[in-house]
Design an enzyme around this catalytic site. Sequence first.
Site, PDB file in Angstrom:
ATOM      1  N   CYS A   2      10.692  31.439  34.503  1.00  0.00           N
ATOM      2  CA  CYS A   2      11.074  30.338  35.051  1.00  0.00           C
ATOM      3  C   CYS A   2      12.659  30.546  35.560  1.00  0.00           C
ATOM      4  O   CYS A   2      13.024  31.641  35.654  1.00  0.00           O
ATOM      5  CB  CYS A   2      11.260  29.350  33.773  1.00  0.00           C
ATOM      6  SG  CYS A   2       9.933  29.008  32.796  1.00  0.00           S
ATOM      7  N   GLY A  28       8.884  29.945  39.577  1.00  0.00           N
ATOM      8  CA  GLY A  28       7.991  29.028  38.795  1.00  0.00           C
ATOM      9  C   GLY A  28       7.698  27.746  39.730  1.00  0.00           C
ATOM     10  O   GLY A  28       8.489  26.913  40.134  1.00  0.00           O
ATOM     11  N   ASN A 100      15.194  30.155  30.496  1.00  0.00           N
ATOM     12  CA  ASN A 100      14.506  31.039  31.001  1.00  0.00           C
ATOM     13  C   ASN A 100      13.950  31.890  29.969  1.00  0.00           C
ATOM     14  O   ASN A 100      15.029  32.912  29.444  1.00  0.00           O
ATOM     15  CB  ASN A 100      14.923  31.765  32.089  1.00  0.00           C
ATOM     16  CG  ASN A 100      13.896  33.004  32.844  1.00  0.00           C
ATOM     17  OD1 ASN A 100      14.530  33.716  33.389  1.00  0.00           O
ATOM     18  ND2 ASN A 100      12.520  32.849  32.530  1.00  0.00           N
ATOM     19  N   GLY A 101      12.634  32.095  29.504  1.00  0.00           N
ATOM     20  CA  GLY A 101      12.317  33.169  28.709  1.00  0.00           C
ATOM     21  C   GLY A 101      11.140  32.892  27.877  1.00  0.00           C
ATOM     22  O   GLY A 101      10.441  31.735  28.410  1.00  0.00           O
ATOM     23  N   TYR A 255       8.910  42.755  40.752  1.00  0.00           N
ATOM     24  CA  TYR A 255       8.068  41.628  41.386  1.00  0.00           C
ATOM     25  C   TYR A 255       8.869  40.391  41.499  1.00  0.00           C
ATOM     26  O   TYR A 255       8.715  39.619  42.679  1.00  0.00           O
ATOM     27  CB  TYR A 255       6.843  41.662  40.658  1.00  0.00           C
ATOM     28  CG  TYR A 255       5.847  40.154  41.083  1.00  0.00           C
ATOM     29  CD1 TYR A 255       5.136  40.242  42.127  1.00  0.00           C
ATOM     30  CD2 TYR A 255       5.692  39.212  40.119  1.00  0.00           C
ATOM     31  CE1 TYR A 255       4.478  39.169  42.650  1.00  0.00           C
ATOM     32  CE2 TYR A 255       5.010  38.098  40.295  1.00  0.00           C
ATOM     33  CZ  TYR A 255       4.261  38.200  41.804  1.00  0.00           C
ATOM     34  OH  TYR A 255       3.460  37.020  41.811  1.00  0.00           O
ATOM     35  N   ASP A 361       1.372  47.939  47.191  1.00  0.00           N
ATOM     36  CA  ASP A 361       1.794  46.699  46.376  1.00  0.00           C
ATOM     37  C   ASP A 361       2.899  46.683  45.408  1.00  0.00           C
ATOM     38  O   ASP A 361       2.940  48.320  45.018  1.00  0.00           O
ATOM     39  CB  ASP A 361       0.410  46.055  45.978  1.00  0.00           C
ATOM     40  CG  ASP A 361       0.660  44.668  45.667  1.00  0.00           C
ATOM     41  OD1 ASP A 361       1.477  44.020  45.820  1.00  0.00           O
ATOM     42  OD2 ASP A 361      -0.526  43.907  45.462  1.00  0.00           O
ATOM     43  N   ASP A 362       3.238  45.838  44.554  1.00  0.00           N
ATOM     44  CA  ASP A 362       4.296  46.176  43.671  1.00  0.00           C
ATOM     45  C   ASP A 362       3.493  46.553  42.359  1.00  0.00           C
ATOM     46  O   ASP A 362       3.997  47.372  41.671  1.00  0.00           O
ATOM     47  CB  ASP A 362       5.068  44.837  43.291  1.00  0.00           C
ATOM     48  CG  ASP A 362       4.094  43.814  43.113  1.00  0.00           C
ATOM     49  OD1 ASP A 362       3.628  43.408  41.904  1.00  0.00           O
ATOM     50  OD2 ASP A 362       3.588  42.896  44.223  1.00  0.00           O
TER      51      ASP A 362
END
Length: 491
Positions: A2, A28, A100-101, A255, A361-362
């Site tokens: 988030c 998010g 966030n978490g 990412y 790609d990542d």
Amino acid sequence: MCGVIGIYDNEEVIGKIYTAMLTIQHRGQDSSGILTFDKRYHVKKGNGLVRDIFDQYNIDRLKGNIGIGHTRYPTVGEGSVEDAQPFWIGHPFGIAGAHNGNVTNFQELKEELLEKSHKMINSNCDVEVILNIFAEYIERYQEKEFTPETVFKAVKYVYRRVKGSYSVVIHIAGKGMVGFRDPFGLRPLLFGINKDRLVPAYGFASESVSLDVTGFTEIMDVEPGSAIFIDHSRKVFQKKITTKAFRPCIFEYIYFARPDSYLNKINVYNSRVELGRRLAKKIKRQNLEIDVVVPVPDSARAAAIEIARVLKLKYREGLVKNRYIGRTFIMPGDSIRKQSIRYKLNPIKDVFRGKNVLLIDDSIVRGNTSQSIIQMVRNAGAKKVYFGSYSAPLTNPCVYGIDMQTKGEFIALDSTPEQIAAKITADSVIYQDLNEMEQGVRQQNKNIRSFCKACFTGIYPTGDVSNEILAQIERERYSQRKDNGNHTPNM
Ligand code: AMP
């Protein structure tokens, strides 16, 4: 994952909060919420993108110089609007917050709060639990005078009870605003000061980019296990509350975060370039015949450019991303959903026709995305398709806030790169080595001894992730998927 914002300004704050929210939209897209404070809380939250939730009516209504914003990517809960942040409670003061978490003992705390303190948690959102525990300390143990020390002790109380990852911003009505990071510093949180005014403005954000664009000039990380409190006369107090091993999430750099962000004194873009440089060395040793290097947009671009430079190969943008596709799971029908990659990306045929291509790609999670892209590139006329991942093989679910599949779904769980290549129909798959990945990101800040790499190793740094917690998170993910038919809300 988030995104969270908190700003303590000396003018109407909504403009800055809204702007800052747009800069963390990538963290998010499931729900957005803003809460402001003048003499009371004003709140607007809803399921959807920032630009869809806040119209002029709401912007005008969100009054005050103090505000908290949140963009959600659900990891706990069903993704309903009741779980959207910020949350607020009215006792012992107005206390509002967002985070966030992911709190790993959420269910246990929810039950404990009900049984022992008769506090009812109405949502499936873990910040509601954090707020109640924070408030419980202030309510029970408050000294006669409310001081910054009261806040720091309340944070310490949260550290004692709340497990998992959490970067939190809390406003206490009439007292001030506090930002704190969990003891391991798993999720990022930055603090900014704008001294260009007579009275400085202060801000907290999940990424430095949000503070950059809203005019904060001095930007620093909130340290792990630490809190920064701004009291209502705008004095700043800072305290290290507990010391554990610092283990910031490595996947932020791979990412999640925006390339222009600096987290823990590491620039995200530079770390992707470095990861590209290191992967290039490995690719070189394989003596592959490659005509062109193509990134999977957008995260892989920085690494792919560096890989092409090191290998002295042509770099081309061969896949065009539709920025306006939105959330594909709102479209009806499973077959349409499965086509989502095809709707999102389209190949430039001339780049691929008759060529041996190295796609970068990542990461590879389930392998669905890479398989679809490889098919797309083959249909566009590619001869050979090699696939490079600038992160190591992902094999374990994240319990700290990234929606990272259930264990059985990781394509790399019990397969070699050769077997993975066969599954995703690549001519070869080249992964970054785990150690190279960690050293590559660490290069910009050697004070960080190690990162949280649980999704690559299954070693959870908080040391308290039991099989029961893992099983519970898997159950939640399955039921979530049943509800909304999609488990990657970040698509
Ligand atoms: P897949 O292998 O089909 O599961 O998807 C892998 C792709 O999804 C990668 O290329 C990443 O860009 C992206 N990705 C990686 N982790 C996540 C995540 N937690 N949520 C959403 N997308 C992700």
